[in-house]
Design an enzyme around this catalytic site. Structure first.
Site, PDB file in Angstrom:
ATOM      1  N   GLU A  28      39.190  -3.355  19.188  1.00 20.64           N
ATOM      2  CA  GLU A  28      39.006  -4.776  18.898  1.00 20.64           C
ATOM      3  C   GLU A  28      39.299  -5.599  20.145  1.00 20.64           C
ATOM      4  OE1 GLU A  28      39.586  -6.918  14.876  1.00 20.64           O
ATOM      5  OE2 GLU A  28      41.484  -7.097  15.942  1.00 20.64           O
ATOM      6  N   ASP A  59      26.020  -6.813  15.276  1.00 19.32           N
ATOM      7  CA  ASP A  59      26.027  -7.537  16.555  1.00 19.32           C
ATOM      8  C   ASP A  59      25.604  -8.998  16.380  1.00 19.32           C
ATOM      9  OD1 ASP A  59      26.439  -7.706  19.345  1.00 19.32           O
ATOM     10  OD2 ASP A  59      24.284  -7.487  19.699  1.00 19.32           O
ATOM     11  N   HIS A  60      26.406  -9.897  16.945  1.00 21.38           N
ATOM     12  CA  HIS A  60      26.172 -11.343  16.861  1.00 21.38           C
ATOM     13  C   HIS A  60      26.165 -11.841  15.428  1.00 21.38           C
ATOM     14  CE1 HIS A  60      25.300 -10.761  21.062  1.00 21.38           C
ATOM     15  NE2 HIS A  60      25.385 -12.061  21.237  1.00 21.38           N
ATOM     16  N   CYS A 120      44.118 -14.622  13.940  1.00 20.17           N
ATOM     17  CA  CYS A 120      42.916 -14.082  13.287  1.00 20.17           C
ATOM     18  C   CYS A 120      42.628 -14.792  11.965  1.00 20.17           C
ATOM     19  CB  CYS A 120      43.027 -12.568  13.096  1.00 20.17           C
ATOM     20  SG  CYS A 120      42.566 -11.656  14.591  1.00 20.17           S
ATOM     21  N   HIS A 173      34.951 -13.016  13.121  1.00 23.68           N
ATOM     22  CA  HIS A 173      35.586 -12.728  11.841  1.00 23.68           C
ATOM     23  C   HIS A 173      36.732 -13.702  11.584  1.00 23.68           C
ATOM     24  CE1 HIS A 173      39.091  -9.788  13.060  1.00 23.68           C
ATOM     25  NE2 HIS A 173      39.088 -10.864  13.785  1.00 23.68           N
ATOM     26  N   HIS A 209      36.539 -16.568  14.866  1.00 20.31           N
ATOM     27  CA  HIS A 209      36.663 -16.313  16.299  1.00 20.31           C
ATOM     28  C   HIS A 209      36.003 -14.970  16.558  1.00 20.31           C
ATOM     29  CE1 HIS A 209      39.949 -14.168  14.453  1.00 20.31           C
ATOM     30  NE2 HIS A 209      39.835 -13.306  15.431  1.00 20.31           N
ATOM     31  N   HIS A 220      35.207 -11.231  18.720  1.00 15.11           N
ATOM     32  CA  HIS A 220      35.747 -10.115  19.492  1.00 15.11           C
ATOM     33  C   HIS A 220      34.578  -9.353  20.119  1.00 15.11           C
ATOM     34  CE1 HIS A 220      39.935 -10.243  18.120  1.00 15.11           C
ATOM     35  NE2 HIS A 220      39.473 -10.513  16.915  1.00 15.11           N
TER      36      HIS A 220
HETATM   37 NI    NI Z   1      40.487 -11.334  15.299  1.00 16.12          NI
END
Ligand code: NI
Length: 136
Positions: A125, A80-81, A34, A15, A40, A42
């Site tokens: 997160e 996911d992914h 972020c 995100h 990047h 998580h």
């Molecule tokens: Ni982040």
């Protein structure tokens, strides 16, 4: 007598937090790392809990296999992914903060769970940062 049944699940996703109507300096100030323009990832962990009365016939509050399959179809398959900003329609115009993600997850699951059951979602997160939403 009410009992809570919980299921843990996880997904990996990328995100970026930013507001297009803010300049770079303000986005960096508010969102820090972020805000990285190249995104990047998580490792999100979640705990989905349903609370209700035990069905005297089955002995279940909710069949955990049904809950597991629901989390898979509504959350894992969708997130996911994925790049949450680019791939997930709910975040096209919504900043994918942990707070907004947990509300989106809750809304997706709520539709498929009996109204006689309460639903709560906890979303991690990072191992130390987590949010909780129960629909209020
Ligand atoms: Ni982040």
């Amino acid at each position: 007598m009410k009992v809570t049944v919980s299921r843990k699940a996880h997904f990996n996703a990328a995100h970026r937090l930013y507001r297009p109507d803010w300049d770079d300096a303000k986005n960096n100030e508010i969102f820090g790392k972020c805000n990285n323009p190249n995104y990047h990832g998580h490792n999100y962990e979640m705990i989905v809990s349903v609370t209700g009365k035990i069905d005297p016939e089955t002995g279940y509050v909710m069949d955990v296999k049904v809950l597991k399959d629901l989390i898979r179809s509504e959350v894992e398959n969708a997130f996911d992914h994925k790049n949450l900003n680019l791939d997930v329609p709910e975040f096209k115009n919504l900043n994918p903060t942990a707070e907004n993600i947990v509300v989106v997850i809750w809304n997706k699951l709520r539709k498929h769970i009996s109204t006689s059951l309460d639903l709560e979602v906890v979303l991690y997160e990072t191992p130390r940062n987590f949010v909780k939403y129960a629909g209020e």
